[in-house]
Write an enzyme that holds these catalytic residues in place. Sequence first.
Site, PDB file in Angstrom:
ATOM      1  N   GLN A 234      -7.815  -0.442  -4.786  1.00 43.87           N
ATOM      2  CA  GLN A 234      -7.905   0.044  -6.159  1.00 43.87           C
ATOM      3  C   GLN A 234      -8.186  -1.095  -7.134  1.00 43.87           C
ATOM      4  O   GLN A 234      -7.786  -2.239  -6.923  1.00 43.87           O
ATOM      5  CB  GLN A 234      -6.597   0.737  -6.540  1.00 43.87           C
ATOM      6  CG  GLN A 234      -6.271   1.965  -5.702  1.00 43.87           C
ATOM      7  CD  GLN A 234      -6.995   3.213  -6.167  1.00 43.87           C
ATOM      8  OE1 GLN A 234      -6.923   3.603  -7.325  1.00 43.87           O
ATOM      9  NE2 GLN A 234      -7.699   3.857  -5.253  1.00 43.87           N
TER      10      GLN A 234
ATOM     11  N   GLU B 179       7.858  -1.654   1.690  1.00 46.28           N
ATOM     12  CA  GLU B 179       8.190  -3.070   1.678  1.00 46.28           C
ATOM     13  C   GLU B 179       9.677  -3.265   1.391  1.00 46.28           C
ATOM     14  O   GLU B 179      10.264  -2.502   0.607  1.00 46.28           O
ATOM     15  CB  GLU B 179       7.375  -3.808   0.609  1.00 46.28           C
ATOM     16  CG  GLU B 179       5.882  -3.839   0.883  1.00 46.28           C
ATOM     17  CD  GLU B 179       5.227  -2.482   0.658  1.00 46.28           C
ATOM     18  OE1 GLU B 179       4.306  -2.131   1.426  1.00 46.28           O
ATOM     19  OE2 GLU B 179       5.656  -1.767  -0.270  1.00 46.28           O
TER      20      GLU B 179
ATOM     21  N   ASP C  45       1.864   8.988  -1.283  1.00 44.41           N
ATOM     22  CA  ASP C  45       0.988   7.962  -0.711  1.00 44.41           C
ATOM     23  C   ASP C  45       1.728   6.742  -0.175  1.00 44.41           C
ATOM     24  O   ASP C  45       1.160   5.659  -0.081  1.00 44.41           O
ATOM     25  CB  ASP C  45      -0.023   7.515  -1.778  1.00 44.41           C
ATOM     26  CG  ASP C  45      -1.201   6.766  -1.187  1.00 44.41           C
ATOM     27  OD1 ASP C  45      -1.648   7.131  -0.097  1.00 44.41           O
ATOM     28  OD2 ASP C  45      -1.664   5.805  -1.821  1.00 44.41           O
TER      29      ASP C  45
END
Length: 464
Positions: free
Chosen positions: A165, A351, A346
């Site tokens: 993106q 993490e 999404d």
Amino acid sequence: MKLKERFIFGGCLGILIVPFLWLHITEYQERQLDENERTIRFLQAPDHSDFNSIEHGHSLSRTRLKFRSNQELNNIDSNNNVNMDTKEDKSLHISKEKRSTENLNEKDDGDDDDDDEPDDPWLTWKEMVKLRQLTSSQPGGVNTILDGLSFKPIVAAGIGYKGTQLKATFLLDGKQKVVFKPMRYPRDYVIEGKPYDGYDRHNGEIAAFHVDRILGFNRAPPVAGRKVNLEDEVEPIAERSLLNTFFKKDGNTCFYGVCHYCNKEEAACANKTVMEGSLTIWLPRGWGLAKWRHPWQRTYTSKKAIWEVDNNHCKRVLKKYPYDEGPRLLDIIDTAIFDFIIGNADRHHYETLKKGDEDGVLVHLDNAKSFGNPKVDEISILAPLYQCCRVRRSTWQRLTAIASDKSKTLGQRLKESTDADALAPILTSPHLKAVDRRLAIVIEIGKKCMDKNGKRKVLKDERM
């Protein structure tokens, strides 16, 4: 003195002065170039907390851009409430002073020696991050960081090297890196199709940070909206690789950056030279991120994932590290609740904070695919909750407390909190109503789990 003599005298004077001025101008430019090169080298330096690598993207759709006016920044109290000043002629500078006053009021009386010194937002951020949380539950320090993101000058600008993106990396005064995500859609644009379709939504990134804090997770890095004058603030200090993607279209400044899907046809364009965007702060130095494949990952194809066809998937997950013990599975379920409420489908990887060899909390990063369609509740996001039928006791208590508060709904809390942002209003009314509806769905699923399995098996303490 005759005209001819005057002309000769002027010419001789020019011959003497011009080389002198040229030497001084050249020396100044070289000094500036050296400083810019040092700044850009710092911007490009490898950093284990690089949020640019935490990026997702799939099918995209385009729309014309529309910009909204700045609103006032105001204080956020400890319950994420905002004291809104109804006078429209108040400036952002006054709002910044109000935030600063709130922060000073939180200090102990013993801190009088520091009252004349403004708080350093980047030092505040460095001291705030802990292994199990990114932000403090108290608003003062967070407001200081948000002010820094909103007002600190941009001293360098570069591309985001990784991801799919469009974004840019800015260096703010005081050597703090941030990720800039530009405005792509007007506020009322609805993303149709798959739940992960479309460009990143800068307002979704902002709103998600506030939802994270309202729900008491405190696991999202601070995000603030900002209007950036690309011509005045970015182009003069941008590195060449970013600057080469700038161009003019219909009198507006546009750029398309460098990423997997970036191209000139899908550039982001400012309103003349001013562009809305979100600024997400990078982790302080010394903190790293460990990347993990999500056990409820989507296939992003017509083929269904195992968890989509087998409701016993959680039993297999519980047999594997790091879900067999410790806090990780409960972190996953917390994040599923968070993602469902903001409409983010999404998160195919996640993490965790890393300090040395020790893994910390699951960090709520890259939330810009949220708040796409207020009419759709993507129940599959909650699969970790309804397949495992487990939830943290503290999370459940917080959710039920908000849901049972008749005086102020989650949507009302979110509006008050985001109204303090420079780009307010951040969300439209349908999105604010959607978070209330989705919270009710979470509560309903939790109660069904308890009816089936009993509270003792469903409600868990901090670790499995």
